[in-house]
Write a protein that holds these residues in place. Structure first.
Motif, PDB file in Angstrom:
ATOM      1  N   THR A 158       0.529   4.799   2.881  1.00  0.00           N
ATOM      2  CA  THR A 158      -0.368   3.764   3.689  1.00  0.00           C
ATOM      3  C   THR A 158       0.031   1.905   2.912  1.00  0.00           C
ATOM      4  OG1 THR A 158      -2.141   5.038   3.413  1.00  0.00           O
ATOM      5  CG2 THR A 158      -2.624   2.941   3.083  1.00  0.00           C
ATOM      6  N   ASP A 159       0.021   1.528   3.499  1.00  0.00           N
ATOM      7  CA  ASP A 159       0.445   0.087   2.849  1.00  0.00           C
ATOM      8  C   ASP A 159      -0.701  -0.747   2.370  1.00  0.00           C
ATOM      9  OD1 ASP A 159       2.837   0.115   4.642  1.00  0.00           O
ATOM     10  OD2 ASP A 159       2.315  -0.928   6.608  1.00  0.00           O
ATOM     11  N   VAL A 160      -0.327  -1.918   1.179  1.00  0.00           N
ATOM     12  CA  VAL A 160      -1.477  -2.376   0.746  1.00  0.00           C
ATOM     13  C   VAL A 160      -0.822  -3.693   0.571  1.00  0.00           C
ATOM     14  CG1 VAL A 160      -2.714  -3.150  -1.299  1.00  0.00           C
ATOM     15  CG2 VAL A 160      -2.389  -0.738  -1.292  1.00  0.00           C
ATOM     16  N   ASP A 161      -1.927  -4.798   0.716  1.00  0.00           N
ATOM     17  CA  ASP A 161      -2.304  -6.426   0.547  1.00  0.00           C
ATOM     18  C   ASP A 161      -3.201  -6.498  -0.282  1.00  0.00           C
ATOM     19  OD1 ASP A 161      -0.349  -6.580   3.242  1.00  0.00           O
ATOM     20  OD2 ASP A 161      -2.464  -6.478   4.214  1.00  0.00           O
ATOM     21  N   ARG A 162      -2.028  -7.193  -1.237  1.00  0.00           N
ATOM     22  CA  ARG A 162      -2.328  -7.593  -2.103  1.00  0.00           C
ATOM     23  C   ARG A 162      -2.466  -9.096  -2.270  1.00  0.00           C
ATOM     24  NH1 ARG A 162      -0.300  -3.958  -7.035  1.00  0.00           N
ATOM     25  NH2 ARG A 162      -2.116  -2.696  -5.527  1.00  0.00           N
ATOM     26  N   ILE A 163      -3.398  -9.096  -3.066  1.00  0.00           N
ATOM     27  CA  ILE A 163      -3.287 -11.325  -4.103  1.00  0.00           C
ATOM     28  C   ILE A 163      -4.039 -10.757  -5.291  1.00  0.00           C
ATOM     29  CG2 ILE A 163      -4.192 -13.468  -3.825  1.00  0.00           C
ATOM     30  CD1 ILE A 163      -5.252 -12.176  -0.254  1.00  0.00           C
ATOM     31  N   THR A 164      -3.474 -11.530  -6.391  1.00  0.00           N
ATOM     32  CA  THR A 164      -4.172 -11.937  -8.002  1.00  0.00           C
ATOM     33  C   THR A 164      -3.999 -13.363  -8.262  1.00  0.00           C
ATOM     34  OG1 THR A 164      -1.685 -11.955  -8.821  1.00  0.00           O
ATOM     35  CG2 THR A 164      -2.365  -9.971  -8.144  1.00  0.00           C
ATOM     36  N   ALA A 165      -4.582 -13.078  -9.210  1.00  0.00           N
ATOM     37  CA  ALA A 165      -4.819 -14.460  -9.956  1.00  0.00           C
ATOM     38  C   ALA A 165      -5.200 -14.454 -11.581  1.00  0.00           C
ATOM     39  CB  ALA A 165      -5.613 -15.476  -9.174  1.00  0.00           C
TER      40      ALA A 165
END
Length: 462
Positions: free
Chosen positions: A315-322
């Motif tokens: 499975t692909d995952v798109d990730r955003i972090t701060a």
């Protein structure tokens, strides 16, 4: 399949060619004096000057600063006020740093009988770095290893509500998987572009791409805590990536970088390199507005990140972090470190009957305070959206549960020995569960505790 293998070979040919070209070009440079490095060091306070010996003060004045207190895992940044724990030596034009952290722990986490878990083992890692001036720039080699494939039994150590990766043909839940033997094997090269601007490249068969805050083993706010965050796979799980190339530019207070990497999570064989195509990408902007504060925002697409179970595809995952990391030093060796971080994962999960578009969020607050390298207190609070299938609650297959975990602990450091600082400590934890999950875990609150011994290098004046 043929095309995938061909792409993998092409990517890895490019990676190793890139590494050797960087090293070769740098080595071919005339051996002129190196251009001055950016001085990230914070001027010592009057209390620091009074506490420091004349020899330590002279060392600071004459240090070539090939290692900065800002350096963290991969190419990430920590605040300038970060203390350095490690052994620092010189060998000709090379400077060497060796540091690490090791625990011998007994952990207990409670829940339903089949989820109640206790285990003795050792959580550990060791890192070595060497750097030298090379032409107008700086060349560095890095390696980081862990013995956890042998010191953590089974599929991981008890950590209720932790999820991620696979073991014995199924996804891991309520345990934290052990680290791989090879956590980092990488080369880096750094060189001025202008008087106030530099460029950097970083590459290797094991390393960390430009996404997320520094990996939790390297965060000072998490350093005294042997347990991994349950938000790990929303924030910094890519701190072990088998194949990465990162390029960036930076100034005194900012850094912009991008990575191409292998976004697949490591498999259950923990002693090899899980090499694959560099078909994931990420970008990160880091800021250091003051000496005490480091900020970052990042995003990435992780191709085939999550392993499928059985015959299911990855499975692909798109990730955003701060994240924001704050370090405050006061008097002698006293330091207070805090990290606040947020992460979001978006993926298509395979469920009976089709696909489920899942977007889940995680928030982390962790802190530690050390007084005179004698006493350390630490704490962590997390709130995470965990898909039901991650927790093996398959009867609620489309549900995303909001769960939480609160943990705190204390370490009493003993007398230093040959540059090492031993200690003994304890931690307590409370896992907070929603009503639908409470029967599976024996209640809304799942208590846990840990007892451990610890050893790490002493703090070094740099």
């Amino acid at each position: 399949m043929y095309r995938s293998c061909a792409v993998t070979r092409l990517n890895w040919s490019f990676l190793f060619a890139f590494v050797f070209v960087v090293a070769g070009v740098a080595g071919a440079q005339p051996q002129q004096p190196a251009a001055p490095e950016h001085e990230y060091r914070v001027p010592p306070t009057p209390a620091d000057q009074q506490a420091a010996s004349p020899q330590a003060h002279q060392h600071n004045l004459t240090n070539t600063n090939l290692f900065s207190s800002r350096d963290a895992s991969g190419t990430a940044w920590l605040p300038d006020t970060t203390p350095m724990y490690g052994f620092h030596q010189t060998a000709g034009r090379w400077e060497l740093m060796l540091h690490g952290n090791a625990f011998g722990q007994f952990l207990y986490e409670s829940g339903e009988e089949h989820r109640r878990s206790k285990q003795a083992g050792s959580i550990n890692w060791l890192m070595g770095m060497v750097r030298r001036p090379m032409g107008a720039g700086r060349l560095g080699l890095r390696a980081m290893v862990s013995l956890e494939p042998w010191t953590i039994p089974g599929c991981g150590y008890p950590n209720v509500l932790a999820t991620g990766e696979v073991c014995r043909g199924d996804t891991i839940h309520d345990k934290q998987h052990p680290h791989d033997l090879f956590m980092e094997v990488a080369v880096e090269y750094d060189r001025p572009l202008t008087k106030s601007l530099r460029w950097q490249v970083y590459a290797g068969p094991a390393g960390e791409p430009a996404i997320g805050p520094p990996g939790f083993p390297h965060r000072l706010s998490a350093f005294p805590n042997p347990i991994a965050p349950i938000s790990h796979h929303w924030l910094d799980a890519t701190h072990i990536t088998f194949g990465v190339v990162t390029a960036g530019v930076y100034g005194q207070r900012w850094k912009a970088e991008a990575s191409a990497f292998n976004g697949r999570e490591p498999d259950a064989a923990r002693t090899n390199f899980d090499l694959a195509a560099l078909d994931s990408f990420a970008g990160r902007l880091s800021l250091a507005p003051t000496a005490e504060l480091a900020l970052q925002v990042s995003a990435g697409h992780l191709h085939e990140a999550e392993a499928g179970v059985g015959t299911q595809p990855r499975t692909d995952v798109d990730r955003i972090t701060a994240s924001a990391t704050y370090h405050r030093r006061f008097g002698g060796s006293n330091v207070w470190a805090t990290t606040v971080a947020y992460g979001v994962n978006s993926e298509l999960a395979i469920i009976p009957g089709g696909l489920l578009d899942e977007t889940t969020h995680a928030v982390l607050l962790e802190t530690s305070a050390t007084a005179n390298e004698r006493h350390t207190w630490f704490g962590r609070f997390e709130v995470v959206g965990k898909p039901a299938h991650d927790l093996h609650a398959h009867e609620f297959i489309t549900q995303v549960f909001t769960v939480g975990k609160l943990q705190g602990g204390y370490v009493r450091h003993l007398k230093p020995w040959r540059g090492l600082l031993p200690g003994v400590g304890a931690s307590v934890a409370a896992s907070v569960l929603p009503p639908l999950l409470a029967p599976r875990y024996g209640g809304r609150i799942g208590p846990g505790f840990g007892l451990f011994v610890a050893i790490r290098p002493t703090q070094k004046p740099m």
